[in-house]
Write an enzyme that holds these catalytic residues in place. Structure first.
Site, PDB file in Angstrom:
ATOM      1  N   GLY A  95       2.713   2.209  11.043  1.00 51.70           N
ATOM      2  CA  GLY A  95       3.724   3.259  10.980  1.00 51.70           C
ATOM      3  C   GLY A  95       4.400   3.567  12.302  1.00 51.70           C
ATOM      4  N   SER A 112       3.500  -2.106  10.463  1.00 49.52           N
ATOM      5  CA  SER A 112       4.945  -2.189  10.756  1.00 49.52           C
ATOM      6  C   SER A 112       5.560  -3.524  10.348  1.00 49.52           C
ATOM      7  CB  SER A 112       5.215  -1.891  12.232  1.00 49.52           C
ATOM      8  OG  SER A 112       4.844  -0.556  12.548  1.00 49.52           O
ATOM      9  N   GLU A 150      -6.906   4.719   7.695  1.00 47.16           N
ATOM     10  CA  GLU A 150      -6.691   6.134   7.361  1.00 47.16           C
ATOM     11  C   GLU A 150      -7.894   6.693   6.610  1.00 47.16           C
ATOM     12  OE1 GLU A 150      -2.910   5.400   5.533  1.00 47.16           O
ATOM     13  OE2 GLU A 150      -2.078   4.911   7.499  1.00 47.16           O
ATOM     14  N   GLY A 194       2.999  -1.113   4.324  1.00 44.25           N
ATOM     15  CA  GLY A 194       3.007   0.316   4.039  1.00 44.25           C
ATOM     16  C   GLY A 194       4.413   0.807   3.746  1.00 44.25           C
ATOM     17  N   GLY A 195       5.057   1.386   4.748  1.00 41.23           N
ATOM     18  CA  GLY A 195       6.362   2.035   4.555  1.00 41.23           C
ATOM     19  C   GLY A 195       7.395   1.173   3.853  1.00 41.23           C
ATOM     20  N   GLU A 243      -5.200  -4.923  10.411  1.00 43.48           N
ATOM     21  CA  GLU A 243      -4.196  -3.899  10.681  1.00 43.48           C
ATOM     22  C   GLU A 243      -4.560  -3.148  11.970  1.00 43.48           C
ATOM     23  OE1 GLU A 243      -2.227  -2.767   6.609  1.00 43.48           O
ATOM     24  OE2 GLU A 243      -3.825  -1.370   7.089  1.00 43.48           O
ATOM     25  N   ASN A 261       0.874  -1.176   0.000  1.00 45.14           N
ATOM     26  CA  ASN A 261       0.000   0.000   0.000  1.00 45.14           C
ATOM     27  C   ASN A 261       0.908   1.222   0.000  1.00 45.14           C
ATOM     28  OD1 ASN A 261      -1.750   2.076   0.500  1.00 45.14           O
ATOM     29  ND2 ASN A 261      -2.378   1.380   2.538  1.00 45.14           N
ATOM     30  N   TRP A 262       0.990   1.855  -1.152  1.00 45.56           N
ATOM     31  CA  TRP A 262       1.925   2.986  -1.286  1.00 45.56           C
ATOM     32  C   TRP A 262       1.381   4.266  -0.673  1.00 45.56           C
ATOM     33  CZ3 TRP A 262       4.105   2.530  -6.998  1.00 45.56           C
ATOM     34  CH2 TRP A 262       4.783   1.294  -7.113  1.00 45.56           C
ATOM     35  N   LYS A 263       0.118   4.249  -0.232  1.00 51.39           N
ATOM     36  CA  LYS A 263      -0.511   5.421   0.394  1.00 51.39           C
ATOM     37  C   LYS A 263      -0.307   6.656  -0.500  1.00 51.39           C
ATOM     38  CE  LYS A 263      -0.155   3.184   4.839  1.00 51.39           C
ATOM     39  NZ  LYS A 263      -0.084   3.300   6.296  1.00 51.39           N
ATOM     40  N   HIS A 286      -9.407   1.121   4.721  1.00 50.93           N
ATOM     41  CA  HIS A 286      -8.168   1.336   5.479  1.00 50.93           C
ATOM     42  C   HIS A 286      -8.451   2.298   6.631  1.00 50.93           C
ATOM     43  CE1 HIS A 286      -4.110   2.492   6.543  1.00 50.93           C
ATOM     44  NE2 HIS A 286      -3.696   1.424   5.914  1.00 50.93           N
TER      45      HIS A 286
END
Ligand code: 13P
Length: 257
Positions: free
Chosen positions: A179, A219, A103, A240-241, A173, A12-14, A101
């Site tokens: 994150g 994470s 977010e 994610g990151g 999640e 997920n590149w957000k 998600h």
């Protein structure tokens, strides 16, 4: 990880990467994951503006990488400024779409009801939703995780056909793990994954429970991925990151293979 379910690692590149940066990232990822692409479903989810370039690269170079969007609207078309319809994603050969998600829930008003509308709309157009769920730190500390996530699943996945239910992908999640560098223990994550699977089984029967894939997200890094993947009810990860670095993402994909 159970061998009869194909593992999946989705990035997920957000709201990172321009279209050009995303194209470079896909190129690098492909170089590194091609040796295990027949054993792991590798998916990238760029921002909307990067989908066209990503789709073209995947198509032209025949890359064994799945493409996903990060959100969708449930109507087929209409006066919905800023929204993207499922058929627009179909045209770009998106096989997947992240829905719900945390977010989106926090910043854009997503609810279990809107998640469900999106899930049903995506299925109408042959796109597989990756449905996110997960509790806040307060809910976790209050010991309410199972009740909270069960409700997200029951409401978010309502109204599927048996065939749609058999292809369900859920990403668990915990919000407090996204994150932050903090994660639940693999055993705790597996307990929730098992509960999600049982909930799907209660809704749609044992075959759906067995075939549904449950990913862990929050994470996930090369250092901890294998621990999560060794759990029987965890079928991969939503990353994610670490998905923004080709080497780290590839290491996670290899851990799933
Ligand atoms: P991080 O891997 O950066 O914690 O993000 C997880 C996530 O939200 C994936 O959807």
């Amino acid at each position: 990880m159970r061998s009869e379910r194909t593992p999946m690692v989705a990035g997920n590149w957000k709201m990172y990467t321009t279209s050009g940066e995303g194209a470079i990232l896909i190129d690098r990822v492909q170089d590194l994951v091609s040796d295990v692409a027949d054993r792991v479903d590798v998916v990238v989810c760029p921002p909307f503006t990067g989908l066209k370039a990503a789709s073209t690269i995947i198509e032209v170079d025949r890359l064994p990488i799945g493409l996903g969007a990060q959100d969708v609207f449930w109507e087929d078309e209409g006066a919905y400024t800023g929204a993207i319809a499922p058929r627009m994603l179909v045209e770009l050969r998106c096989g997947y779409c992240i829905v719900g998600h945390s977010e989106r829930r926090e910043y854009f008003g997503e609810t279990n009801e809107t998640v469900n509308r999106k899930v049903l709309a995506l299925h109408r157009h042959g796109i597989t939703p990756i449905v996110c769920c997960g509790e806040s730190l307060g809910t976790y500390e209050a010991g309410q995780t199972a009740d909270f996530v069960r409700t997200q699943i029951r409401e978010g996945l309502a109204g599927l056909t048996a065939q749609q239910a058999s292809g369900v992908i859920v990403a668990y999640e915990p919000i407090w793990a996204i994150g932050t560098g903090h994660t639940p223990t693999p055993e705790t994550a597996n307990d929730v994954a098992r509960m999600i699977r049982a909930t799907i089984g209660a809704m749609y029967g044992p075959p759906a429970a067995v075939s549904a894939r449950v990913l862990y997200g929050g994470s996930v890094k090369p250092e901890n991925a294998a621990m999560f993947f060794s759990e029987p009810d965890i079928d991969g990860a939503l990353v994610g990151g670490a998905a923004l670095k080709a080497g780290a993402f590839s290491d996670i994909v290899h851990a799933a293979s």
